[in-house]
Motif scaffolding. Structure first.
Motif, mmCIF file in Angstrom:
data_model
loop_
_atom_site.group_PDB
_atom_site.id
_atom_site.type_symbol
_atom_site.label_atom_id
_atom_site.label_comp_id
_atom_site.label_asym_id
_atom_site.label_seq_id
_atom_site.Cartn_x
_atom_site.Cartn_y
_atom_site.Cartn_z
ATOM 1 N N SER A 258 0.693 -1.020 -0.182
ATOM 2 C CA SER A 258 0.137 -0.092 0.070
ATOM 3 C C SER A 258 0.609 0.684 0.272
ATOM 4 N N LYS A 259 1.977 0.733 0.255
ATOM 5 C CA LYS A 259 3.134 2.275 0.239
ATOM 6 C C LYS A 259 3.350 2.815 -0.910
ATOM 7 N N VAL A 260 2.805 1.901 -1.622
ATOM 8 C CA VAL A 260 3.691 2.489 -3.272
ATOM 9 C C VAL A 260 2.879 3.877 -3.826
ATOM 10 N N ILE A 261 1.689 4.025 -2.874
ATOM 11 C CA ILE A 261 0.357 5.006 -3.547
ATOM 12 C C ILE A 261 1.069 6.353 -2.417
ATOM 13 N N GLU A 262 1.196 7.065 -2.544
ATOM 14 C CA GLU A 262 2.355 8.695 -1.569
ATOM 15 C C GLU A 262 1.366 9.346 -1.944
ATOM 16 N N GLU A 263 0.551 9.865 -3.167
ATOM 17 C CA GLU A 263 0.296 11.376 -3.206
ATOM 18 C C GLU A 263 -0.755 11.709 -3.440
ATOM 19 N N VAL A 264 -1.801 12.079 -3.577
ATOM 20 C CA VAL A 264 -3.284 12.482 -4.344
ATOM 21 C C VAL A 264 -3.706 14.235 -4.903
ATOM 22 N N ILE A 265 -3.243 14.332 -5.937
ATOM 23 C CA ILE A 265 -3.881 15.768 -6.891
ATOM 24 C C ILE A 265 -4.772 16.167 -6.867
ATOM 25 N N LEU A 266 -5.229 16.447 -6.706
ATOM 26 C CA LEU A 266 -6.746 16.968 -7.325
ATOM 27 C C LEU A 266 -6.498 18.321 -8.327
ATOM 28 N N GLY A 267 -7.578 17.643 -9.022
ATOM 29 C CA GLY A 267 -7.217 18.649 -10.518
ATOM 30 C C GLY A 267 -8.110 20.081 -10.307
ATOM 31 N N PRO A 268 -7.784 20.560 -11.147
ATOM 32 C CA PRO A 268 -7.613 21.934 -11.243
ATOM 33 C C PRO A 268 -9.119 22.344 -10.790
ATOM 34 N N LYS A 269 -10.256 21.438 -10.998
ATOM 35 C CA LYS A 269 -12.327 21.696 -11.186
ATOM 36 C C LYS A 269 -12.022 21.148 -10.711
ATOM 37 N N HIS A 270 -11.583 19.634 -9.668
ATOM 38 C CA HIS A 270 -11.788 18.873 -8.594
ATOM 39 C C HIS A 270 -12.667 20.121 -6.964
ATOM 40 N N ARG A 271 -13.843 19.232 -7.292
ATOM 41 C CA ARG A 271 -14.421 19.853 -5.524
ATOM 42 C C ARG A 271 -13.878 19.136 -4.164
ATOM 43 N N THR A 272 -13.846 18.665 -4.406
ATOM 44 C CA THR A 272 -13.596 17.472 -2.979
ATOM 45 C C THR A 272 -13.160 18.388 -2.216
ATOM 46 N N ASN A 273 -13.308 18.191 -0.383
ATOM 47 C CA ASN A 273 -13.193 18.790 0.499
ATOM 48 C C ASN A 273 -12.274 18.208 0.738
ATOM 49 N N LEU A 274 -10.776 19.363 1.279
ATOM 50 C CA LEU A 274 -9.529 18.066 1.602
ATOM 51 C C LEU A 274 -9.418 17.246 2.614
ATOM 52 N N GLU A 275 -10.349 18.050 3.460
ATOM 53 C CA GLU A 275 -10.495 17.576 4.956
ATOM 54 C C GLU A 275 -10.872 16.027 5.030
ATOM 55 N N TRP A 276 -12.322 15.562 3.583
ATOM 56 C CA TRP A 276 -13.272 14.857 3.598
ATOM 57 C C TRP A 276 -12.220 13.716 2.556
ATOM 58 N N MET A 277 -11.280 13.910 1.591
ATOM 59 C CA MET A 277 -10.391 13.606 1.335
ATOM 60 C C MET A 277 -10.289 12.819 1.982
ATOM 61 N N ARG A 278 -9.165 13.343 2.436
ATOM 62 C CA ARG A 278 -7.985 12.713 3.648
ATOM 63 C C ARG A 278 -9.131 11.315 5.047
ATOM 64 N N ALA A 279 -10.442 12.076 5.160
ATOM 65 C CA ALA A 279 -10.703 10.917 5.577
ATOM 66 C C ALA A 279 -11.239 9.808 5.404
ATOM 67 N N PHE A 280 -11.289 10.031 3.357
ATOM 68 C CA PHE A 280 -11.479 8.633 2.750
ATOM 69 C C PHE A 280 -10.102 8.498 2.669
ATOM 70 N N LEU A 281 -9.260 8.464 2.556
ATOM 71 C CA LEU A 281 -8.580 7.350 2.445
ATOM 72 C C LEU A 281 -7.970 6.608 3.529
ATOM 73 N N THR A 282 -8.242 7.668 4.914
ATOM 74 C CA THR A 282 -8.112 6.716 5.932
ATOM 75 C C THR A 282 -8.338 5.093 6.406
ATOM 76 N N SER A 283 -9.856 5.545 5.626
ATOM 77 C CA SER A 283 -11.112 4.956 5.682
ATOM 78 C C SER A 283 -11.242 3.417 4.622
ATOM 79 N N VAL A 284 -9.880 3.756 4.143
ATOM 80 C CA VAL A 284 -9.533 3.044 3.245
ATOM 81 C C VAL A 284 -7.856 2.240 3.093
#
Length: 300
Positions: A258-284
């Motif tokens: 799983s350490k192969v995934i290091e980073e997620v960059i949200l595109g310039p038109k992407h609308r997800t809240n950063l904190e919710w994105m981090r919460a989603f990543l923690t959940s998986v």
């Protein structure tokens, strides 16, 4: 490899969500890519180099048809990545016009051997894409010179059958259901010599999907690549869209990979809240993954 720098896979939000949630990604068939020259660049450059040797023109045609025909029998399945994690052209082409995400993968972890249930060195290879003829001529020249030196002395031992052009020969060989003999022998040793020629050219068979035309150079592409023959195999799955049925191969990201995934960059038109994105990543199980937004602020 690329040192400590991540390699980025641009995709739609839905595809990125599936990769992160399921911990798996697909290697897509390169023959289904938008670039019609996928797998063809190497063969064309090699044919040019053969013409610079003393090999008779008839044998140049035979050898070049063999190499240029490799993509018709062998598929390249690839997970495509870029050295650039926030590139406007990549967002436009692969990140749903900037509304998708770019997932950063560790190149060092991608090449580790995790066994049959995972990606890894025992199944795949990491390839840095070469762009245009200039970049691959130097690596191919020694092979072309070697083929010329080995077979020139035998004269024209094989040639295209009368009435068959090079283009027609490639089409005939590509259609396996209607495959016909396209070469004819010119002496008693032709079969043995042709077998030797095939063996000499074999190292090129598994290099054809490591090159692209020069105009793609901005992509700075790497590929997690696997070669498979175009036949039914247990590891090949299929999906259908409106226009075609396409093959793919699934690669798992099971622990400890799983350490192969290091980073997620949200595109310039992407609308997800950063904190919710981090919460989603923690959940998986990906709480270690860094999250940021694209720095391209003016692209709306």
């Amino acid at each position: 490899m690329t040192g400590d720098r991540a390699l980025f896979h641009y995709c739609s939000t839905q595809t990125g969500f599936a990769i992160l949630q399921k911990r798996e990604f697909r290697l897509s068939a390169l023959s289904s890519a938008n670039d019609t020259l996928e797998g063809r660049v190497l063969g064309r450059v090699f044919a040019q180099l053969l013409r610079e040797t003393d090999l008779p023109p008839e044998l140049v045609d035979v050898a070049s048809i063999i190499v240029e025909g490799y993509p018709d029998s062998t598929e390249g399945f690839a997970f495509c990545l870029s050295e650039k994690g926030d590139l406007l052209s990549q967002w436009r082409s692969y990140g749903r016009d900037g509304s998708g995400i770019a997932i950063g993968f560790s190149p060092d972890v991608l090449v580790k051997d995790f066994g049959d249930v995972n990606f890894g060195a025992n199944l795949y290879e990491m390839v840095k894409v070469e762009y245009g003829a200039k970049g691959i001529k130097s690596s191919l020249k020694s092979i072309a010179d070697s083929v010329g030196a080995e077979f020139t002395k035998f004269g024209v031992f094989a040639r295209l059958k009368d009435g068959i052009t090079k283009e027609r020969a490639l089409l005939m060989l590509a259609d396996r259901e209607r495959e016909a003999k396209v070469f004819e022998s010119a002496n008693d040793n032709a079969s043995e010599l042709l077998a030797r020629l095939l063996k000499s050219l074999a190292p090129l068979h598994f290099q054809i999907y490591g090159t692209k035309p020069e105009h793609f150079h901005e992509e700075c592409e790497w590929r997690l690549l696997r070669y498979r023959h175009k036949v039914a195999l247990p590891d090949i799955e299929y999906f259908a869209d409106e226009h075609s049925i396409r093959p793919y191969i699934t690669a798992l990201i099971a622990d400890p990979a799983s350490k192969v995934i290091e980073e997620v960059i949200l595109g310039p038109k992407h609308r997800t809240n950063l904190e919710w994105m981090r919460a989603f990543l923690t959940s998986v199980g990906l709480s270690h993954v860094r999250v940021s937004r694209s720095a391209i602020e003016s692209y709306r």
